[in-house]
Design an enzyme around this catalytic site. Structure first.
Site, short mmCIF file in Angstrom:
data_model
loop_
_atom_site.label_atom_id
_atom_site.label_comp_id
_atom_site.label_asym_id
_atom_site.label_seq_id
_atom_site.Cartn_x
_atom_site.Cartn_y
_atom_site.Cartn_z
N ASP A 62 9.73 -5.58 -6.26
CA ASP A 62 8.74 -6.37 -5.54
C ASP A 62 8.67 -7.73 -6.20
O ASP A 62 8.85 -7.85 -7.42
CB ASP A 62 7.37 -5.69 -5.57
CG ASP A 62 6.42 -6.27 -4.53
OD1 ASP A 62 6.21 -5.62 -3.49
OD2 ASP A 62 5.89 -7.38 -4.76
N THR A 102 -6.07 -3.26 7.80
CA THR A 102 -4.87 -3.23 6.96
C THR A 102 -4.61 -4.61 6.36
O THR A 102 -5.28 -5.60 6.68
CB THR A 102 -3.63 -2.81 7.78
OG1 THR A 102 -3.25 -3.88 8.65
CG2 THR A 102 -3.92 -1.55 8.60
N ARG A 109 -8.98 -1.91 15.32
CA ARG A 109 -9.24 -1.85 13.89
C ARG A 109 -10.75 -1.88 13.65
O ARG A 109 -11.47 -2.69 14.25
CB ARG A 109 -8.56 -3.02 13.17
CG ARG A 109 -7.05 -3.03 13.36
CD ARG A 109 -6.40 -1.80 12.75
NE ARG A 109 -5.05 -1.58 13.24
CZ ARG A 109 -3.97 -2.16 12.77
NH1 ARG A 109 -4.07 -3.05 11.79
NH2 ARG A 109 -2.78 -1.87 13.28
N ARG A 146 0.82 -1.21 0.00
CA ARG A 146 0.00 0.00 0.00
C ARG A 146 0.86 1.27 0.00
O ARG A 146 0.64 2.19 -0.79
CB ARG A 146 -0.91 0.01 1.24
CG ARG A 146 -2.01 -1.05 1.25
CD ARG A 146 -2.98 -0.91 0.13
NE ARG A 146 -3.57 0.44 0.07
CZ ARG A 146 -4.22 0.92 -0.99
NH1 ARG A 146 -4.32 0.20 -2.09
NH2 ARG A 146 -4.74 2.13 -0.98
N ILE A 147 1.86 1.33 0.89
CA ILE A 147 2.68 2.53 0.99
C ILE A 147 3.58 2.69 -0.23
O ILE A 147 3.71 3.78 -0.79
CB ILE A 147 3.52 2.52 2.28
CG1 ILE A 147 2.60 2.54 3.51
CG2 ILE A 147 4.47 3.70 2.32
CD1 ILE A 147 1.70 3.76 3.61
N SER A 157 9.77 2.67 6.00
CA SER A 157 8.38 3.10 6.00
C SER A 157 7.68 2.62 7.26
O SER A 157 6.48 2.37 7.26
CB SER A 157 7.64 2.58 4.76
OG SER A 157 7.54 1.17 4.82
N CYS A 217 2.65 5.74 11.11
CA CYS A 217 1.62 6.77 11.05
C CYS A 217 1.10 7.11 12.44
O CYS A 217 0.85 8.28 12.76
CB CYS A 217 0.48 6.32 10.14
SG CYS A 217 -0.32 4.76 10.61
N ASN A 255 -4.02 7.35 7.34
CA ASN A 255 -2.88 6.48 7.66
C ASN A 255 -1.99 6.19 6.46
O ASN A 255 -0.84 5.78 6.64
CB ASN A 255 -3.37 5.16 8.26
CG ASN A 255 -4.47 4.51 7.45
OD1 ASN A 255 -5.59 5.03 7.37
ND2 ASN A 255 -4.18 3.37 6.86
#
Length: 329
Positions: free
Chosen positions: A32, A178, A228, A10-11, A118, A149, A309
């Site tokens: 990746d 997440t 969450r 995601r980031i 990250s 975050c 986030n």
């Protein structure tokens, strides 16, 4: 500045979108293990942030958008990539796998000049929160953890409340689900993380206390909990602080309002609008103080803050790249 991204979750993917045409920064490569055509698809179409702005294609193993060409690698071990040959100044380590000094150093051994995690790394990696202690960066620091975050949001809140005086503080963070959770019930070493993320409100274990105790002399005076909730983006931080002297909701709000309009304006915002989590999608701040929900009982302060986030956090990583630019000329 020439950069590369290791890990396209995601980031990593949001950073690609934000940096591929960013002035003064050249994104030269990403790595990746997923197939390149799958990566292309996930970069072009995002369930949260929508389609990629502009054309994006795959040509002979490289991602192409406009006049930008970004090489792709599928190396499980980034040590196999010659970052030096690509003249990479900074590797954004977004895989979540190389968060120790030894692991992150593999990028340096491969020729990168600096590494920006990250997440919060191991204790031997400097924890430098942009807007709080980035000035502690020294020339010989090659690997930086910018915190997570939740750390970025909590740090600025603690720092400002300390101007009045804190005896103890507890952060209850209601956070969107997440990729580390599950879509349907399954086994997990943290039993609750194995429950269906979109079906329940799920308390999860976090290590935020350890990060905050590295930044503030508040040993055994900080408590944290992350819950969450079934939304795809956004977080609400419910702060309960026991203050060392009397205060009022108006004084607390003025403190944060002043900070948001001056020294902390890049990382902190203040509002009294009746927001909900959908309203902060795409917000670049690490904390948006909701002054309409501030309350004080005795010396106990209740403070509410919002943050995106993903977008807010990647904004701090971009701040770090800009901060490094003069050093890496």
């Amino acid at each position: 500045m020439r950069i590369a991204i290791n890990g396209m979750g995601r980031i990593g993917r949001l950073l690609f979108r934000r940096l591929v045409h960013y002035p003064g920064i050249e994104l030269v490569a990403v790595n990746d293990i997923m197939p390149a055509d799958n990566l292309l698809y996930l970069l072009k179409y995002d369930s949260l942030f929508g389609p990629f702005a502009g054309e994006l294609t795959l040509d002979e193993g490289s991602l192409v958008t406009g006049d930008k060409i970004v090489a792709t690698f599928q190396e499980e071990n980034p040590a196999n990539i010659n970052w030096g040959g690509w003249n990479v100044d900074v590797v954004l380590e977004c895989s979540g796998r190389y968060t120790t000094m030894a692991g992150a150093s593999e990028h340096l051994k491969s020729g990168a000049r600096k590494v920006l995690l990250s997440t919060t790394g191991s204790p031997d990696i400097p924890l430098l929160i942009y807007g709080f202690n980035q000035h502690q960066l020294k020339d010989n620091i090659d690997i930086v953890s910018p915190g997570g975050c939740m750390t970025n949001c909590s740090t600025h809140i603690i720092y400002l409340l300390q101007s009045i005086g804190i005896e103890s503080v507890h952060f209850n963070i209601l956070h969107s689900y997440t990729s580390r959770q599950e879509l349907v019930d399954t086994s997990h070493k943290q039993f609750r993380r194995g429950r269906a993320a979109a079906e329940s409100i799920i308390p999860v274990e976090i290590d935020l206390v350890h990060s905050l105790e590295r930044l503030f002399p508040l040993k055994d005076k900080i408590g944290t909990l992350s819950i969450r909730v079934p939304v795809t983006n956004g977080a609400l931080v419910d702060v309960t602080a026991q203050m060392s002297m009397n205060t009022t909701a108006a004084e607390i709000n003025q403190l944060f309002k002043n900070a948001a309009s001056s020294t902390f304006r890049e990382v902190l915002a203040y509002t009294e609008d009746p927001l909900v989590s959908a309203d902060i999608k795409g917000n670049t701040h690490s904390a948006i103080i909701d002054g309409s929900l501030t309350s004080v009982v005795g010396r106990q302060v209740k403070l509410i803050a919002w943050f995106d986030n993903e977008y807010g956090y990647t904004s701090r990583m971009i701040d770090w790249l800009n901060y490094w630019k003069p050093i890496l000329k």
